[in-house]
Design a protein around this motif. Structure first.
Motif, PDB file in Angstrom:
ATOM      1  N   PHE A   1      -4.602  18.127  14.268  1.00  0.00           N
ATOM      2  CA  PHE A   1      -3.809  16.903  14.153  1.00  0.00           C
ATOM      3  C   PHE A   1      -4.393  15.808  15.047  1.00  0.00           C
ATOM      4  N   LEU A   2      -4.847  16.190  16.229  1.00  0.00           N
ATOM      5  CA  LEU A   2      -5.404  15.222  17.171  1.00  0.00           C
ATOM      6  C   LEU A   2      -6.861  14.871  16.867  1.00  0.00           C
ATOM      7  N   GLY A   3      -7.477  15.623  15.960  1.00  0.00           N
ATOM      8  CA  GLY A   3      -8.875  15.387  15.646  1.00  0.00           C
ATOM      9  C   GLY A   3      -9.813  15.760  16.770  1.00  0.00           C
ATOM     10  N   MET A   4      -9.456  16.785  17.527  1.00  0.00           N
ATOM     11  CA  MET A   4     -10.242  17.207  18.687  1.00  0.00           C
ATOM     12  C   MET A   4     -10.887  18.557  18.436  1.00  0.00           C
ATOM     13  N   SER A   5     -12.052  18.753  19.001  1.00  0.00           N
ATOM     14  CA  SER A   5     -12.734  20.045  18.955  1.00  0.00           C
ATOM     15  C   SER A   5     -13.579  20.185  20.208  1.00  0.00           C
ATOM     16  N   GLY A   6     -14.063  21.389  20.444  1.00  0.00           N
ATOM     17  CA  GLY A   6     -14.876  21.610  21.636  1.00  0.00           C
ATOM     18  C   GLY A   6     -15.628  22.910  21.551  1.00  0.00           C
ATOM     19  N   ASN A   7     -16.401  23.179  22.589  1.00  0.00           N
ATOM     20  CA  ASN A   7     -17.194  24.399  22.654  1.00  0.00           C
ATOM     21  C   ASN A   7     -17.169  24.894  24.101  1.00  0.00           C
ATOM     22  N   ALA A   8     -16.458  25.995  24.333  1.00  0.00           N
ATOM     23  CA  ALA A   8     -16.269  26.496  25.696  1.00  0.00           C
ATOM     24  C   ALA A   8     -17.592  26.870  26.346  1.00  0.00           C
ATOM     25  N   GLN A   9     -18.455  27.564  25.588  1.00  0.00           N
ATOM     26  CA  GLN A   9     -19.743  27.980  26.158  1.00  0.00           C
ATOM     27  C   GLN A   9     -20.590  26.778  26.561  1.00  0.00           C
ATOM     28  N   ALA A  10     -20.600  25.754  25.700  1.00  0.00           N
ATOM     29  CA  ALA A  10     -21.376  24.552  26.008  1.00  0.00           C
ATOM     30  C   ALA A  10     -20.799  23.829  27.229  1.00  0.00           C
ATOM     31  N   GLY A  11     -19.467  23.839  27.340  1.00  0.00           N
ATOM     32  CA  GLY A  11     -18.829  23.201  28.490  1.00  0.00           C
ATOM     33  C   GLY A  11     -19.196  23.868  29.796  1.00  0.00           C
ATOM     34  N   VAL A  12     -19.190  25.200  29.804  1.00  0.00           N
ATOM     35  CA  VAL A  12     -19.544  25.934  31.017  1.00  0.00           C
ATOM     36  C   VAL A  12     -21.021  25.733  31.356  1.00  0.00           C
ATOM     37  N   LYS A  13     -21.858  25.738  30.337  1.00  0.00           N
ATOM     38  CA  LYS A  13     -23.296  25.503  30.573  1.00  0.00           C
ATOM     39  C   LYS A  13     -23.515  24.145  31.231  1.00  0.00           C
ATOM     40  N   LYS A  14     -22.780  23.135  30.764  1.00  0.00           N
ATOM     41  CA  LYS A  14     -22.906  21.800  31.347  1.00  0.00           C
ATOM     42  C   LYS A  14     -22.427  21.799  32.797  1.00  0.00           C
ATOM     43  N   LEU A  15     -21.325  22.497  33.079  1.00  0.00           N
ATOM     44  CA  LEU A  15     -20.834  22.580  34.458  1.00  0.00           C
ATOM     45  C   LEU A  15     -21.867  23.230  35.367  1.00  0.00           C
ATOM     46  N   GLU A  16     -22.538  24.264  34.872  1.00  0.00           N
ATOM     47  CA  GLU A  16     -23.553  24.940  35.682  1.00  0.00           C
ATOM     48  C   GLU A  16     -24.755  24.030  35.927  1.00  0.00           C
ATOM     49  N   GLU A  17     -25.120  23.224  34.927  1.00  0.00           N
ATOM     50  CA  GLU A  17     -26.217  22.259  35.111  1.00  0.00           C
ATOM     51  C   GLU A  17     -25.827  21.205  36.142  1.00  0.00           C
ATOM     52  N   LEU A  18     -24.596  20.732  36.053  1.00  0.00           N
ATOM     53  CA  LEU A  18     -24.121  19.731  37.006  1.00  0.00           C
ATOM     54  C   LEU A  18     -24.085  20.288  38.423  1.00  0.00           C
ATOM     55  N   LYS A  19     -23.661  21.540  38.539  1.00  0.00           N
ATOM     56  CA  LYS A  19     -23.613  22.174  39.859  1.00  0.00           C
ATOM     57  C   LYS A  19     -25.007  22.230  40.484  1.00  0.00           C
ATOM     58  N   ALA A  20     -26.002  22.554  39.668  1.00  0.00           N
ATOM     59  CA  ALA A  20     -27.372  22.628  40.180  1.00  0.00           C
ATOM     60  C   ALA A  20     -27.876  21.263  40.649  1.00  0.00           C
ATOM     61  N   ASP A  21     -27.390  20.189  40.013  1.00  0.00           N
ATOM     62  CA  ASP A  21     -27.862  18.844  40.352  1.00  0.00           C
ATOM     63  C   ASP A  21     -27.041  18.168  41.444  1.00  0.00           C
ATOM     64  N   LEU A  22     -25.841  18.688  41.730  1.00  0.00           N
ATOM     65  CA  LEU A  22     -24.951  18.026  42.689  1.00  0.00           C
ATOM     66  C   LEU A  22     -25.596  17.738  44.050  1.00  0.00           C
ATOM     67  N   PRO A  23     -26.368  18.686  44.624  1.00  0.00           N
ATOM     68  CA  PRO A  23     -26.958  18.405  45.954  1.00  0.00           C
ATOM     69  C   PRO A  23     -27.865  17.186  45.979  1.00  0.00           C
ATOM     70  N   LYS A  24     -28.359  16.777  44.810  1.00  0.00           N
ATOM     71  CA  LYS A  24     -29.261  15.624  44.748  1.00  0.00           C
ATOM     72  C   LYS A  24     -28.495  14.315  44.607  1.00  0.00           C
TER      73      LYS A  24
END
Length: 493
Positions: free
Chosen positions: A178-201
């Motif tokens: 109804f809201l026209g929303m979708s997502g991908n849990a695995q892709a979301g977690v992968k992005k969080l892990e990439e962001l975590k690796a870059d945070l110190p910079k």
């Protein structure tokens, strides 16, 4: 003369106030944020108050106040506090709209408040409103991404929204459509892990603890990667020793992955003091972990939980577990007392409490099967197997107990890598229990489906997932059906 220049004076005063409006993660705000992520709420409030005195127009103050309410409500699960605080969402959003619209934090902070209240609304059962808040957050985050590409806080929340809409149970899919929303849990977690690796910079390194919290809880609660224990614990070690949130997540991951002794070690070593918010879930987890040892140690933490907790979930389950402790001690009187408490106290909203109420109204469990169940839940598979191997299955009088016997054997063999024996015993449980109200047969079918999916035998996997869905009127039906439907979706069925 004064009257002549009064409009001009008002203009300049107003301009000065507006010019002071800003979003600044200065030392006070950064320290307050870190205190919140430690669950040191009293320290956080003091730092926020200090910032109000020194820089009252700082929009980050509003965001941090919402963080305090967010984590406090997640910790307490107090419905009365939720009802009392939920109007703050609109107040804070209005206040943020008057701040510096040229800052990347302008839209982000509004989105974050929508997102945090979306999670809180879902936790307290306001699912439709929760979905609308998540959609609003998503729109604001994408608008901000267009204006400020690569803004790190934005990216963290966008990854989180991707996880949320990618992990909606099948029974709630109509809302997301109804809201026209979708997502991908695995892709979301992968992005969080990439962001975590870059945070110190980046200048946002202080977000590290929150990102770790998201990765760990999503990995274990949403993706259910029960083999990730060493990796997640290593990640959690990056959080400071003063963090009660770290302790909670360590205990959660250890309990979900059957590292029962570690649960007890982590939770008993938790940081304590008046600066910390009360976190009753720790007592619940600790009490359950001690019960899984099946010894004479009184589960004091469960008593603490039922006496101190002012939320909704796990009250019935805690009382029933206290009853089971005394049943294992052969104290019929106390067993009967706590079973009565399980029937009358708490709420039957969460699936664990629904199950506890069901068990409380059922006939008394078989002692050996109960021991095997607790040993298994604690990861003591050898002890659980020994109890069952010494049991005369032909002496079991109830179909329920015979079905459970084979189901628990299947679970033990499954966890210890003896998949052929696991399937054999799961199938026996299905044959015996597929028309009963107990969850053993349906969950056995789900488990066989999962084993065949791992073998990439998708035809057999689909057959067993469908068998699980086709069983009706049993315990945990919604959860099992959702998991089976998710399995069918993964294999393209």
């Amino acid at each position: 003369m004064i009257r002549k220049f009064l409009p001009l004076i008002i203009f300049f005063l107003t301009w000065q106030l507006t010019a002071k409006a800003n979003f600044s993660y200065d030392a006070n705000c950064t320290d307050a944020y870190k205190a919140i992520l430690d669950l040191r709420m009293n320290d956080a409030r003091s730092l926020i108050q200090k910032e109000k005195q020194q820089n009252p127009q700082n929009g980050i103050i509003i965001l941090l106040e919402n963080y305090v309410d967010y984590f406090s409500l997640l910790a307490s699960e107090n419905k009365a506090d939720y009802e009392r605080l939920k109007d703050q969402r609109s107040v804070r959003l209005s206040a943020l709209e008057d701040n510096d619209s040229n800052s990347p934090f302008y839209l982000y902070s509004q989105a974050e408040i929508y997102l945090q209240w979306s999670f809180l609304k879902a936790k307290f059962g306001d699912y439709v409103s929760s979905a609308f808040d998540a959609k609003k957050a998503n729109g604001l985050l994408h608008d901000n991404e267009d204006k400020y590409p690569g803004f790190v806080p934005d990216q963290i929340s966008l990854a989180l929204v991707n996880v949320v809409f990618g992990s909606i149970p099948a029974s709630f899919k109509s809302i997301t459509r109804f809201l026209g929303m979708s997502g991908n849990a695995q892709a979301g977690v992968k992005k969080l892990e990439e962001l975590k690796a870059d945070l110190p910079k980046t200048k946002f390194a202080f977000y590290n603890s929150e990102v770790i919290f998201f990765i760990c809880t999503i990995d274990i609660n949403v993706l259910r990667n029960n083999n990730d224990y060493p990796r997640l614990i290593a990640m959690l070690n990056e959080m400071g020793s003063t963090s009660l949130l770290k302790t909670y997540v360590q205990g959660l991951i250890a309990s979900k992955t059957a590292h029962n002794d570690d649960v007890i070690t982590y939770l008993e070593a938790r940081p304590k003091g008046g600066e910390y918010v009360k976190l009753p879930a720790i007592n619940y987890m600790l009490g359950c972990a001690k019960l899984c040892r099946v010894n004479n140690e009184t589960p004091t933490a469960l008593f603490d939980f039922v006496n101190e907790y002012r939320g909704v979930n796990y009250i019935k389950d805690a009382y029933l577990k206290l009853g089971y402790f005394y049943l294992l001690q052969n104290d019929q009187g106390k067993y009967d007392y706590f079973v009565r408490q399980a029937k009358t106290k708490g709420y039957a909203t969460d699936s664990k409490d629904q199950q506890a109420l069901w068990e409380a109204n059922d006939i008394k469990p078989d002692i050996d099967l109960l021991k095997a169940r607790f040993y298994f839940d604690g990861g003591y598979y050898g002890k659980a197997l020994a109890v069952l191997q010494n049991k005369d299955v032909n002496g079991l009088k109830q179909v329920r107990d015979e079905t459970e016997y084979y189901y628990r054997l299947g679970r033990i063999y499954d966890k210890t890598g003896k998949y052929g024996e696991a399937i054999l015993n799961y199938q026996r449980a299905i044959n015996l229990g597929k028309t009963t109200k107990y969850y053993f047969a349906a969950n056995a079918a789900l488990s066989i489906g999962s084993l065949y999916e791992e073998k990439k035998d998708y035809k057999k996997a689909a057959d067993y997932y469908n068998q699980a869905i086709d069983m009706h009127g049993h315990q945990y039906q919604t959860d099992i059906d959702n998991d089976a439907k998710a399995g069918l979706k993964r294999i393209g069925q």
